[in-house]
Design an enzyme around this catalytic site. Structure first.
Site, PDB file in Angstrom:
ATOM      1  N   ASP A  28       1.786 -48.326   9.149  1.00  0.00           N
ATOM      2  CA  ASP A  28       0.653 -48.456  10.088  1.00  0.00           C
ATOM      3  C   ASP A  28       0.813 -49.798  10.815  1.00  0.00           C
ATOM      4  OD1 ASP A  28      -2.798 -47.619   9.832  1.00  0.00           O
ATOM      5  OD2 ASP A  28      -1.981 -49.160  11.132  1.00  0.00           O
ATOM      6  N   TYR A  33      -3.551 -51.924  19.309  1.00  0.00           N
ATOM      7  CA  TYR A  33      -3.759 -52.206  20.738  1.00  0.00           C
ATOM      8  C   TYR A  33      -3.746 -53.715  20.992  1.00  0.00           C
ATOM      9  CZ  TYR A  33      -5.467 -47.352  21.450  1.00  0.00           C
ATOM     10  OH  TYR A  33      -5.590 -45.986  21.523  1.00  0.00           O
ATOM     11  N   ARG A  65     -11.102 -60.889  13.618  1.00  0.00           N
ATOM     12  CA  ARG A  65     -11.665 -60.282  12.394  1.00  0.00           C
ATOM     13  C   ARG A  65     -12.212 -61.350  11.447  1.00  0.00           C
ATOM     14  NH1 ARG A  65      -7.913 -54.834  11.247  1.00  0.00           N
ATOM     15  NH2 ARG A  65      -7.576 -54.430  13.455  1.00  0.00           N
ATOM     16  N   ASP A 120      -0.477 -45.067  15.913  1.00  0.00           N
ATOM     17  CA  ASP A 120       0.146 -46.209  15.221  1.00  0.00           C
ATOM     18  C   ASP A 120       0.477 -45.949  13.767  1.00  0.00           C
ATOM     19  OD1 ASP A 120      -2.343 -46.451  13.969  1.00  0.00           O
ATOM     20  OD2 ASP A 120      -2.257 -48.640  13.994  1.00  0.00           O
ATOM     21  N   GLU A 121       0.516 -44.690  13.375  1.00  0.00           N
ATOM     22  CA  GLU A 121       0.868 -44.390  11.983  1.00  0.00           C
ATOM     23  C   GLU A 121       2.028 -43.407  11.938  1.00  0.00           C
ATOM     24  OE1 GLU A 121      -2.447 -43.360   9.367  1.00  0.00           O
ATOM     25  OE2 GLU A 121      -3.795 -44.098  10.927  1.00  0.00           O
TER      26      GLU A 121
HETATM   27  P1  TTP Z   1      -6.174 -48.388  13.481  1.00  0.00           P
HETATM   28  O1  TTP Z   1      -4.842 -48.302  12.839  1.00  0.00           O
HETATM   29  O2  TTP Z   1      -7.330 -47.798  12.775  1.00  0.00           O
HETATM   30  O3  TTP Z   1      -6.547 -49.873  13.745  1.00  0.00           O
HETATM   31  P2  TTP Z   1      -5.637 -51.076  14.157  1.00  0.00           P
HETATM   32  O4  TTP Z   1      -4.210 -50.731  14.191  1.00  0.00           O
HETATM   33  O5  TTP Z   1      -6.175 -51.647  15.410  1.00  0.00           O
HETATM   34  O6  TTP Z   1      -5.934 -52.118  13.008  1.00  0.00           O
HETATM   35  P3  TTP Z   1      -5.345 -52.186  11.549  1.00  0.00           P
HETATM   36  O7  TTP Z   1      -4.633 -53.476  11.458  1.00  0.00           O
HETATM   37  O8  TTP Z   1      -6.552 -52.146  10.683  1.00  0.00           O
HETATM   38  O9  TTP Z   1      -4.465 -51.022  11.332  1.00  0.00           O
HETATM   39  O10 TTP Z   1      -6.152 -47.739  14.909  1.00  0.00           O
HETATM   40  C1  TTP Z   1      -5.021 -47.849  15.774  1.00  0.00           C
HETATM   41  C2  TTP Z   1      -5.472 -48.034  17.211  1.00  0.00           C
HETATM   42  O11 TTP Z   1      -6.272 -46.950  17.616  1.00  0.00           O
HETATM   43  C3  TTP Z   1      -6.316 -49.254  17.402  1.00  0.00           C
HETATM   44  O12 TTP Z   1      -5.538 -50.394  17.689  1.00  0.00           O
HETATM   45  C4  TTP Z   1      -7.217 -48.893  18.534  1.00  0.00           C
HETATM   46  C5  TTP Z   1      -7.285 -47.397  18.511  1.00  0.00           C
HETATM   47  N1  TTP Z   1      -8.586 -46.941  18.037  1.00  0.00           N
HETATM   48  C6  TTP Z   1      -9.438 -46.297  18.929  1.00  0.00           C
HETATM   49  O13 TTP Z   1      -9.097 -46.107  20.106  1.00  0.00           O
HETATM   50  N2  TTP Z   1     -10.637 -45.865  18.494  1.00  0.00           N
HETATM   51  C7  TTP Z   1     -11.051 -46.056  17.221  1.00  0.00           C
HETATM   52  O14 TTP Z   1     -12.150 -45.656  16.879  1.00  0.00           O
HETATM   53  C8  TTP Z   1     -10.170 -46.734  16.316  1.00  0.00           C
HETATM   54  C9  TTP Z   1     -10.572 -46.967  14.894  1.00  0.00           C
HETATM   55  C10 TTP Z   1      -8.959 -47.150  16.764  1.00  0.00           C
HETATM   56 MG    MG Z   2      -3.182 -49.824  12.612  1.00  0.00          MG
END
Ligand code: TTP
Ligand code: MG
Length: 607
Positions: A28, A33, A65, A120-121
């Site tokens: 992940d 973004y 954060r 992103d996963e």
């Molecule tokens: P996530 O992997 O949930 O969040 P992240 O990568 O920003 O943070 P983390 O370090 O906790 O992994 O989501 C991936 C991207 O998806 C995130 O950067 C922005 C987008 N996103 C949305 O557009 N809407 C949402 O509700 C969420 C949770 C994320």
């Molecule tokens: Mg992420």
């Protein structure tokens, strides 16, 4: 904890030689973004950064954060906890999508199945790679990164060693993503997808955690809500909560028999397995999406002109996605979320219809839609809208969506037969075959026989108007394309069939006198152009039944005669001497004959 489950879990644990054969990595990207923006503008790294979509912070960097800025926070709330928050608009997803695809491409270099989940996963099944590495490992292996908990004993199936090797592979993958693209990531390593995903954020950002199978039940029991389990959706959660099963620990404790009263037997067993960290779903290699769509949600829209504006904006963005994808759409779906103001509820409805591939043209290898084509798409969209909404009554919408749901494959390699026949695509555009939203009446129903179109779409909402495939139509199309019914399933043949001009179409070209030739028949260094430019001669050949005296009986003369001279010669040479794959040296295209898409193979009799 339910003793019965623990018992069965531990007994299979010792009985089966290879109980945990798989090695799965889940990766992940950290604050995805926000990282894209920080890579683009490194000065943002040192500041608290929030990515804004409408009035929400969809994500923030780890600096923000620290102040308590959380995902999906209202902008106003985020600014309260962090007045210095720097906001960047993240509504244009183009760069995020591009970054996501690059990360996926890096992960594919390990030649293991990679399943992309959202932007992103990614899951990577490294089972085979680990088996390979095991062969050359003699002494003890150490784990890379964190471990959820040290094992109390060695698992007889050998999974501990395999998972340790997997943790090293995960480190290599994360390092490569960082070195090549600059993104930091988290990884989870486990014997299944469920645990790999759930353990992934255990140490974040920029770190990784491995969990051994024996700790699955313990780890799962720490999850507060059953909703934390990825495959448990809102409906199942509601059903579980109604039975007072709220935490994963509750789910572990409830008996299978009780669950079976409220769920199907399979579902009940699956829920019990998930609760103890067992999951056997495979990592499915991600291919191209079955549909490409966008949605726009809002408070309420009740005026047709505003709906039209929103669709027009969505269409513009959707066409960018389709251009990036490269396939030619043949089906369009419109989705609405209707609000029932009396009942205070809302529901989705969709309607779809076929679109003629002729709306899309290919210029210099890029899929494009002219203004006229865009207008045509808008007409189709509004026609579908009119079918979904009774305009004599007031309506209230909270979402509009557009998606292309079926595609014609377009191969773009240099040796692709499609490239060779590119002008034919343009000619279809000249013909401008009338698109009809009636799914049963399209005069050029490419999708019905197109290989890619046979895949199901990801329709989750009520399909008011599915696209029926009528058997008699398949027969008709097969005939038109000069292949037998049985051959409809052959993608390559259909593709050539799709692109060729049959005699009727040539007639239409002739009638049109190729008015639009300058625009559509882009001069290319292809013999096809010459052939098509002299339409009347070609027509004569067709009218006289063709000049293919040497054609074997299985060859359609119309198809043969529509081919450029050089191709005809190639084919004739092959038919004269079928044992030889040699073709005349004089043909400039013969150097390509051994390439996979050489024309010759399309004329080999179907056995
Ligand atoms: P996530 O992997 O949930 O969040 P992240 O990568 O920003 O943070 P983390 O370090 O906790 O992994 O989501 C991936 C991207 O998806 C995130 O950067 C922005 C987008 N996103 C949305 O557009 N809407 C949402 O509700 C969420 C949770 C994320
Ligand atoms: Mg992420």
């Amino acid at each position: 904890m339910d003793d019965r489950i623990m018992e069965s879990s531990s007994s299979t644990f010792t009985d089966v030689a290879s109980e945990h054969p798989k090695s799965i990595i889940h990766i992940d990207i950290d604050c995805f973004y926000a990282q894209v923006e920080m890579i683009r503008k490194p000065e943002l790294r040192s500041q608290p950064l929030g990515i804004q979509q409408k009035n929400i912070v969809v994500t923030s960097n780890y600096e923000a954060r620290k102040y308590g800025v959380k995902k999906c926070m209202l902008i106003t709330d985020a600014l309260k906890v962090c007045p210095n928050l720097k906001l960047v608009n993240g509504e244009d997803l183009h760069d995020y999508r591009t970054a996501s695809n690059k990360i996926f491409a890096v992960l594919q270099t390990w030649k293991c199945p990679v399943e992309k989940l959202g932007m992103d996963e990614n899951y990577i099944d490294v089972t085979n790679l680990v088996q390979e590495r095991l062969k050359s490992i003699n002494s003890g292996v150490t784990v890379a990164g964190h471990v959820f908990s040290e094992p109390s004993m060695d698992c007889p199936c050998g999974c501990h060693t395999r998972l340790k090797i997997s943790s090293q592979v995960a480190t290599e993958m994360r390092q490569k993503i960082y070195n090549e693209l600059g993104f930091t990531t988290c990884a989870g390593i486990a014997h299944n997808k469920l645990l790999a995903k759930l353990i992934c954020p255990f140490h974040k950002p920029n770190d990784q955690t491995t969990i051994y199978p024996e700790h699955g039940p313990l780890f799962m029991s720490t999850l507060q809500s059953v909703r934390s389990i990825p495959s448990i959706g809102s409906k199942t959660t509601e059903a579980l909560i109604s039975q007072k099963i709220i935490t994963v620990s509750d789910l572990q404790k409830v008996s299978l028999d009780v669950l079976k009263k409220h769920f199907s037997s399979d579902m009940a067993v699956r829920l019990k397995n998930l609760s103890i960290g067992e999951d056997n779903t495979p990592v499915k290699q991600t291919g191209r999406p079955q549909s490409i769509g966008l949605e726009d949600s809002f408070k309420t829209v009740s005026v047709k002109s505003e709906v039209e504006e929103r669709f027009a904006a969505l269409l513009q963005r959707l066409l960018v996605l389709v251009r990036e994808d490269g396939r030619i759409p043949v089906s369009l779906r419109v989705t609405l979320r209707k609000k029932d103001v009396k009942r205070l509820s809302s529901h989705r409805e969709s309607r779809q219809c076929q679109v003629s591939p002729s709306i899309f043209t290919i210029n210099n290898g890029t899929l494009t839609v002219t203004e006229a084509g865009q207008n045509k798409l808008m007409t189709i969209i509004m026609r579908l809208f009119n079918k979904l909404i009774d305009l004599t009554k007031p309506f209230h919408l909270t979402l509009v969506g557009l998606a292309f749901t079926k595609f014609q494959e377009r191969m773009t390699g240099r040796s692709s037969i499609v490239n060779y026949l590119m002008n034919d695509i343009s000619v279809q555009s000249v013909l401008n075959i009338q698109n009809d939203c009636d799914t049963s009446a399209s005069s050029m129903d490419y999708s019905a026989a197109s290989p890619s179109s046979s895949t199901t779409t990801d329709l989750s909402d009520a399909e008011v108007e599915p696209s029926p495939k009528k058997p008699k139509k398949v027969g008709l199309i097969a005939k038109r394309r000069c292949f037998s019914k049985e051959e409809v399933a052959s993608p390559s043949k259909l593709r050539v069939g799709d692109l060729r001009l049959n005699s009727k179409e040539l007639e239409k070209v002739s009638e049109l006198r190729l008015n639009s030739r300058d625009r559509s028949l882009t001069p290319r260094a292809s013999p096809a152009k010459d052939n098509l430019s002299d339409t009347s001669d070609t027509m004569k050949d067709v009218a006289e039944g063709g000049n293919c005296e040497d054609c074997p009986s299985y060859v359609d003369r119309e198809v043969f005669n529509a081919l450029p001279d050089e191709m005809q010669q190639e084919l004739k040479a092959m038919w004269k001497n079928p044992s030889s794959s040699e073709v005349p040296r004089s043909s400039p295209r013969t150097s390509n004959r051994s390439k996979p898409n050489t024309l010759l193979k399309y004329f080999v009799p179907h056995k």
